[in-house]
Design a protein around this motif. Structure first.
Motif, PDB file in Angstrom:
ATOM      1  N   PHE A  54       0.828  -1.200   0.000  1.00 15.53           N
ATOM      2  CA  PHE A  54       0.000   0.000   0.000  1.00 15.53           C
ATOM      3  C   PHE A  54       0.870   1.260   0.000  1.00 15.53           C
ATOM      4  CE2 PHE A  54      -3.614  -2.564   1.942  1.00 15.53           C
ATOM      5  CZ  PHE A  54      -4.406  -2.492   0.806  1.00 15.53           C
ATOM      6  N   ASP A  55       1.953   1.220   0.755  1.00 12.92           N
ATOM      7  CA  ASP A  55       2.855   2.368   0.815  1.00 12.92           C
ATOM      8  C   ASP A  55       3.532   2.603  -0.533  1.00 12.92           C
ATOM      9  OD1 ASP A  55       4.128   4.455   2.363  1.00 12.92           O
ATOM     10  OD2 ASP A  55       5.959   3.247   2.286  1.00 12.92           O
ATOM     11  N   GLN A  56       3.977   1.527  -1.172  1.00  6.45           N
ATOM     12  CA  GLN A  56       4.657   1.613  -2.473  1.00  6.45           C
ATOM     13  C   GLN A  56       3.715   2.109  -3.570  1.00  6.45           C
ATOM     14  OE1 GLN A  56       6.869  -1.921  -3.764  1.00  6.45           O
ATOM     15  NE2 GLN A  56       5.767  -1.796  -5.695  1.00  6.45           N
ATOM     16  N   GLY A  90      -7.981  -3.319   8.172  1.00  6.13           N
ATOM     17  CA  GLY A  90      -7.257  -2.607   9.232  1.00  6.13           C
ATOM     18  C   GLY A  90      -6.051  -1.861   8.705  1.00  6.13           C
ATOM     19  N   CYS A  91      -5.359  -2.455   7.767  1.00  8.01           N
ATOM     20  CA  CYS A  91      -4.192  -1.804   7.163  1.00  8.01           C
ATOM     21  C   CYS A  91      -4.616  -0.543   6.420  1.00  8.01           C
ATOM     22  CB  CYS A  91      -3.487  -2.789   6.238  1.00  8.01           C
ATOM     23  SG  CYS A  91      -1.857  -2.261   5.702  1.00  8.01           S
ATOM     24  N   MET A  92      -5.705  -0.640   5.658  1.00  6.35           N
ATOM     25  CA  MET A  92      -6.172   0.541   4.925  1.00  6.35           C
ATOM     26  C   MET A  92      -6.627   1.637   5.883  1.00  6.35           C
ATOM     27  SD  MET A  92      -8.090  -0.925   1.517  1.00  6.35           S
ATOM     28  CE  MET A  92      -9.270  -1.963   2.372  1.00  6.35           C
ATOM     29  N   MET A  95      -3.663   3.343   7.430  1.00  2.00           N
ATOM     30  CA  MET A  95      -2.889   4.158   6.488  1.00  2.00           C
ATOM     31  C   MET A  95      -3.729   5.269   5.859  1.00  2.00           C
ATOM     32  SD  MET A  95      -0.579   1.226   4.659  1.00  2.00           S
ATOM     33  CE  MET A  95       0.527   2.414   3.881  1.00  2.00           C
ATOM     34  N   ASP A  96      -4.948   5.446   6.362  1.00  2.00           N
ATOM     35  CA  ASP A  96      -5.859   6.481   5.854  1.00  2.00           C
ATOM     36  C   ASP A  96      -6.144   6.346   4.367  1.00  2.00           C
ATOM     37  OD1 ASP A  96      -6.293   7.781   8.330  1.00  2.00           O
ATOM     38  OD2 ASP A  96      -4.397   8.864   8.118  1.00  2.00           O
ATOM     39  N   ILE A  97      -6.283   5.121   3.901  1.00  2.00           N
ATOM     40  CA  ILE A  97      -6.658   4.877   2.508  1.00  2.00           C
ATOM     41  C   ILE A  97      -8.178   4.763   2.457  1.00  2.00           C
ATOM     42  CG2 ILE A  97      -6.514   3.282   0.550  1.00  2.00           C
ATOM     43  CD1 ILE A  97      -3.767   2.371   1.755  1.00  2.00           C
ATOM     44  N   PRO A  98      -8.844   5.693   1.788  1.00  2.00           N
ATOM     45  CA  PRO A  98     -10.293   5.585   1.695  1.00  2.00           C
ATOM     46  C   PRO A  98     -10.668   4.311   0.937  1.00  2.00           C
ATOM     47  CG  PRO A  98      -9.514   7.671   0.770  1.00  2.00           C
ATOM     48  CD  PRO A  98      -8.314   6.832   1.056  1.00  2.00           C
TER      49      PRO A  98
END
Length: 172
Positions: A54-56, A90-92, A95-98
């Motif tokens: 997700f970060d990449q 939970g990861c999203m 990481m504040d990923i809508p």
């Protein structure tokens, strides 16, 4: 928004990142590791690797298939499937990923994809003809479905493909 993430959850699922600015698609199998517990070997999702993906890829938004266990699922399999899905969500969130969820029936109906997972591979190959190589193995239906979910999300957000989507080869 330029980067749309489609997620087919579960340990045999995948994540697809459709970049509408560059017209490229990157697809990853769920990051899992084999662990031995007692007499058996099981797959487990690796949350740190999921976070790194997700970060990449830095998606602007994501769509995860809303799933549930079925009466034919064993209790261990159902728990593991639910845990993996929860880790992705939970990861999203962390990481504040809508993100949003959609049922298989909804996205498949709108994209005219039959319920059969093998048919998802055929539809993905038709809609992403340059990306066929991303789902050549029998077990790659999760990759094809993740790509279709990403496309569904992008189209819902106004994306109209004007050129073929190209595979973006990744090293992860």
């Amino acid at each position: 928004m330029n980067i749309f993430c489609g997620i087919d959850p579960g340990l045999t699922g995948a994540l697809a990142f459709l970049n509408t600015k560059t017209s490229t698609l990157a697809v990853y199998d769920m990051p899992v590791v084999k662990v031995t517990t007692g007499d058996s070997t099981r797959s487990r999702l690796v949350p740190e690797k999921l976070r790194d993906l997700f970060d990449q890829e830095a998606p602007d938004t994501a769509l995860i298939e809303k799933v549930h266990s079925t009466p034919n699922d064993g209790h261990v399999g159902a728990f593991t499937f639910g845990k993996a899905t929860g880790l992705v969500i939970g990861c999203m969130v962390g990481m504040d990923i809508p993100f949003d969820e959609t049922t298989p029936g909804k996205w498949k109906k709108d994209l005219r994809v039959p319920a059969d997972k093998e048919m998802a591979v055929h539809v993905a190959s038709r809609l992403f003809p340059k990306c066929r190589g991303l789902w050549t193995r029998k077990k790659d239906h999760g990759r094809a479905e993740a790509a279709l979910i990403a496309l569904y999300l992008a189209v819902k957000n106004g994306f109209v493909p004007s050129q073929p989507i190209l595979p973006r080869i990744t090293d992860v």
